[in-house]
Design an enzyme around this catalytic site. Structure first.
Site, PDB file in Angstrom:
ATOM      1  N   TYR A 177       6.110  -1.668  -6.476  1.00  0.00           N
ATOM      2  CA  TYR A 177       5.031  -0.797  -6.953  1.00  0.00           C
ATOM      3  C   TYR A 177       5.001   0.487  -6.149  1.00  0.00           C
ATOM      4  O   TYR A 177       5.268   0.484  -4.939  1.00  0.00           O
ATOM      5  CB  TYR A 177       3.671  -1.479  -6.778  1.00  0.00           C
ATOM      6  CG  TYR A 177       3.361  -2.535  -7.809  1.00  0.00           C
ATOM      7  CD1 TYR A 177       2.677  -2.207  -8.978  1.00  0.00           C
ATOM      8  CD2 TYR A 177       3.735  -3.855  -7.608  1.00  0.00           C
ATOM      9  CE1 TYR A 177       2.376  -3.175  -9.918  1.00  0.00           C
ATOM     10  CE2 TYR A 177       3.438  -4.827  -8.546  1.00  0.00           C
ATOM     11  CZ  TYR A 177       2.760  -4.484  -9.701  1.00  0.00           C
ATOM     12  OH  TYR A 177       2.463  -5.443 -10.635  1.00  0.00           O
TER      13      TYR A 177
ATOM     14  N   TYR B 294       8.837  -9.858  -8.425  1.00  0.00           N
ATOM     15  CA  TYR B 294       8.722  -9.468  -7.011  1.00  0.00           C
ATOM     16  C   TYR B 294       8.062 -10.576  -6.200  1.00  0.00           C
ATOM     17  O   TYR B 294       7.291 -11.374  -6.723  1.00  0.00           O
ATOM     18  CB  TYR B 294       7.957  -8.152  -6.865  1.00  0.00           C
ATOM     19  CG  TYR B 294       6.546  -8.159  -7.391  1.00  0.00           C
ATOM     20  CD1 TYR B 294       5.483  -8.618  -6.601  1.00  0.00           C
ATOM     21  CD2 TYR B 294       6.252  -7.694  -8.663  1.00  0.00           C
ATOM     22  CE1 TYR B 294       4.183  -8.618  -7.087  1.00  0.00           C
ATOM     23  CE2 TYR B 294       4.965  -7.698  -9.157  1.00  0.00           C
ATOM     24  CZ  TYR B 294       3.928  -8.157  -8.367  1.00  0.00           C
ATOM     25  OH  TYR B 294       2.655  -8.172  -8.847  1.00  0.00           O
TER      26      TYR B 294
ATOM     27  N   ARG C 169       6.266 -13.361  -8.328  1.00  0.00           N
ATOM     28  CA  ARG C 169       5.568 -13.112  -9.591  1.00  0.00           C
ATOM     29  C   ARG C 169       6.587 -12.913 -10.717  1.00  0.00           C
ATOM     30  O   ARG C 169       7.528 -12.132 -10.558  1.00  0.00           O
ATOM     31  CB  ARG C 169       4.715 -11.825  -9.521  1.00  0.00           C
ATOM     32  CG  ARG C 169       3.554 -11.800  -8.554  1.00  0.00           C
ATOM     33  CD  ARG C 169       2.407 -12.752  -8.880  1.00  0.00           C
ATOM     34  NE  ARG C 169       2.195 -13.143 -10.270  1.00  0.00           N
ATOM     35  CZ  ARG C 169       1.536 -12.432 -11.173  1.00  0.00           C
ATOM     36  NH1 ARG C 169       1.006 -11.265 -10.880  1.00  0.00           N
ATOM     37  NH2 ARG C 169       1.371 -12.893 -12.394  1.00  0.00           N
TER      38      ARG C 169
ATOM     39  N   HIS D 184       5.827  -8.573 -15.140  1.00  0.00           N
ATOM     40  CA  HIS D 184       4.638  -8.407 -15.979  1.00  0.00           C
ATOM     41  C   HIS D 184       4.205  -6.958 -15.994  1.00  0.00           C
ATOM     42  O   HIS D 184       4.548  -6.178 -15.098  1.00  0.00           O
ATOM     43  CB  HIS D 184       3.486  -9.284 -15.472  1.00  0.00           C
ATOM     44  CG  HIS D 184       3.081  -8.964 -14.063  1.00  0.00           C
ATOM     45  ND1 HIS D 184       3.706  -9.523 -12.974  1.00  0.00           N
ATOM     46  CD2 HIS D 184       2.155  -8.113 -13.566  1.00  0.00           C
ATOM     47  CE1 HIS D 184       3.168  -9.043 -11.857  1.00  0.00           C
ATOM     48  NE2 HIS D 184       2.220  -8.179 -12.194  1.00  0.00           N
TER      49      HIS D 184
ATOM     50  N   HIS E  74       0.532  -4.898 -16.232  1.00  0.00           N
ATOM     51  CA  HIS E  74      -0.928  -5.018 -16.236  1.00  0.00           C
ATOM     52  C   HIS E  74      -1.496  -4.203 -17.401  1.00  0.00           C
ATOM     53  O   HIS E  74      -1.074  -3.056 -17.610  1.00  0.00           O
ATOM     54  CB  HIS E  74      -1.514  -4.467 -14.931  1.00  0.00           C
ATOM     55  CG  HIS E  74      -1.138  -5.272 -13.723  1.00  0.00           C
ATOM     56  ND1 HIS E  74      -1.928  -6.272 -13.224  1.00  0.00           N
ATOM     57  CD2 HIS E  74      -0.061  -5.208 -12.903  1.00  0.00           C
ATOM     58  CE1 HIS E  74      -1.357  -6.793 -12.138  1.00  0.00           C
ATOM     59  NE2 HIS E  74      -0.214  -6.174 -11.925  1.00  0.00           N
TER      60      HIS E  74
END
Lengths: 191, 255
Positions: free
Chosen positions: B123, B162, B172, B175, B177
């Protein structure tokens, strides 16, 4: 036809570049007549500040009208859109600059701000409300406030305190534990 | 006789996986939403309220929602691959679908927001310590408004999986959000869209916090060849159904 809803998932820790926007907490520009500061701290079950929460506020204007103007994400400094979004900072604090809502015609509830709380560790957001202590009669008649034990209703009441720019109110959010904020399961509506 | 295989040492992931299975064995969740207190996702421990929610009728205010419009989003906000001077690395994809209320009615002209990791699973956020490369050409945030059919459409890069620190060797699944508004404040939804066939689903406490398998399926996009753009990008479809009763949007001439 009734469709099954999409399940909620946590906002996670990394929403900072996705959701907050410039001026998100400034429902009115600085210097606006009647502007108040609404501020507070979000805390967890251990009383520690929550530095990665996101709060949203939705409210009527002082005239009791529910805004229907676009432009919250690109504020023009004139239109009152009624919507604010603020992340908490490293200390778990947030601040919104706004106007106190007026009574909405035919609403049994006292004037309030509707609030949504998001955070890492919250798999599903939480709804709550901010009420103001000066609406003494309306608060006494409010269906929610009047149904709650006094100490729980107090968690929904903004507490007047000082602010350099005018009147200020403190509204803390306690996610869990002593003084836990009243969170709402909102039902019904226009069905 | 062949020698017995050496005993595999039990891992922290095994314990989390057992806790996920135990949680899935209890009563189904209301509306398919996860319980806020969900032990396998450890951050819920001090953040899920301990008191039950107070049931209250939605106020007149809560039966309405903020209004968003063309001034709130730029056309380029919906294409996450054009927010820099160069093209991001990774697999370009199109993600589209409809936002509906529980009666199947489209949620029109309403704000949809997305944020995600880059193709490497990193991120663009100071708090992300995953030692995977940042992409100077990808931030990973986007916005658009739904059209008259309730449809949204984003062009982006397929995010990577990640690691995170819920437990040792926690990962995770990839995905995106999503943040959604309806016509009533009560319909607010923040969720995550997943990609079909991910091997990490049942190891992941956040995906698995939705314990009903049918509800889990509602979080997974479908590969859609008609959405795929030839010689350019693979396409995924993902419809979103908002909870709660909707409201008739206010007539702008009346209010």
């Amino acid at each position: 036809m009734t469709l099954d809803p999409s399940p909620s998932q946590t906002v996670g820790p990394f929403f900072a570049f996705g959701l907050p926007f410039d001026g998100g907490g400034d429902l009115v520009p600085p210097g606006t007549a009647g502007a108040i500061s609404l501020h507070g701290t979000v805390r967890d079950g251990a009383g520690a500040p929550v530095p990665d929460a996101l709060l949203e506020f939705w409210q009527a204007g002082p005239d009791g009208r529910i805004p229907s103007r676009a432009g919250s994400l690109a504020r023009d400094g004139r239109s009152f859109t009624g919507f604010a979004r603020v992340p908490t900072d490293r200390s778990g604090d947030y601040t919104v600059r706004t106007l106190r809502p007026g009574p909405i015609a035919h609403s049994p509830e006292a004037p309030h701000l509707a609030v949504t709380v998001f955070a890492r560790g919250l798999l599903h957001h939480l709804f709550t409300r901010v009420y103001f202590p000066n609406h003494v009669e309306a608060n006494a008649a409010d269906p929610l406030l009047s149904a709650l034990p006094e100490e729980r209703a107090a968690t929904l009441m903004a507490v007047p305190d000082g602010w350099f720019g005018g009147p200020g109110y403190r509204f803390d959010v306690r996610l869990q534990g002593p003084g836990e904020t009243v969170f709402l399961d909102l039902i019904g509506g226009s069905e | 006789m062949s020698p017995a295989a050496p005993e595999r040492r039990r891992t922290e992931q095994d314990e989390v996986t057992d806790a996920i299975r135990a949680a899935a064995a209890v009563d189904p969740q209301r509306g398919g939403h996860p319980d806020r207190a969900y032990a396998p996702y450890r951050s819920t421990g001090l953040r899920a309220p301990s008191q039950p929610l107070v049931v209250a009728p939605a106020s007149l205010l809560e039966q309405t929602a903020p209004v968003f419009g063309a001034k709130d989003v730029r056309p380029t906000d919906a294409d996450l691959t054009v927010h820099s001077t160069g093209e991001p690395l990774g697999e370009r994809i199109v993600v589209t679908g409809r936002v509906l209320d529980r009666d199947g009615r489209p949620v029109r002209n309403q704000l949809v927001e997305v944020w995600q990791a880059n193709a490497s699973g990193r991120y663009a956020h100071d708090g992300d310590r995953h030692p995977a490369p940042l992409d100077p050409h990808f931030t990973g945030g986007g916005r658009c408004l739904t059209d008259d059919d309730g449809r949204y459409r984003f062009v982006t890069i397929k995010p990577g999986a990640y690691p995170w620190r819920n437990h040792h060797n926690a990962w995770r699944p990839a995905h995106i959000h999503f943040s959604l508004f309806g016509t009533a404040f009560t319909q607010r939804l923040v969720t995550q869209m997943y990609f079909p066939g991910d091997q990490l689903f049942h190891l992941d406490p956040i995906f698995s916090s939705v314990t009903d398998e049918k509800a889990q399926q509602r979080l997974i996009a479908t590969y859609d060849h008609d959405t795929t753009v030839a010689e350019w990008a693979l396409g995924y479809q993902w419809d979103i159904v908002l909870d709660g009763p909707g409201a008739t949007p206010p007539d702008p001439d009346e209010v």
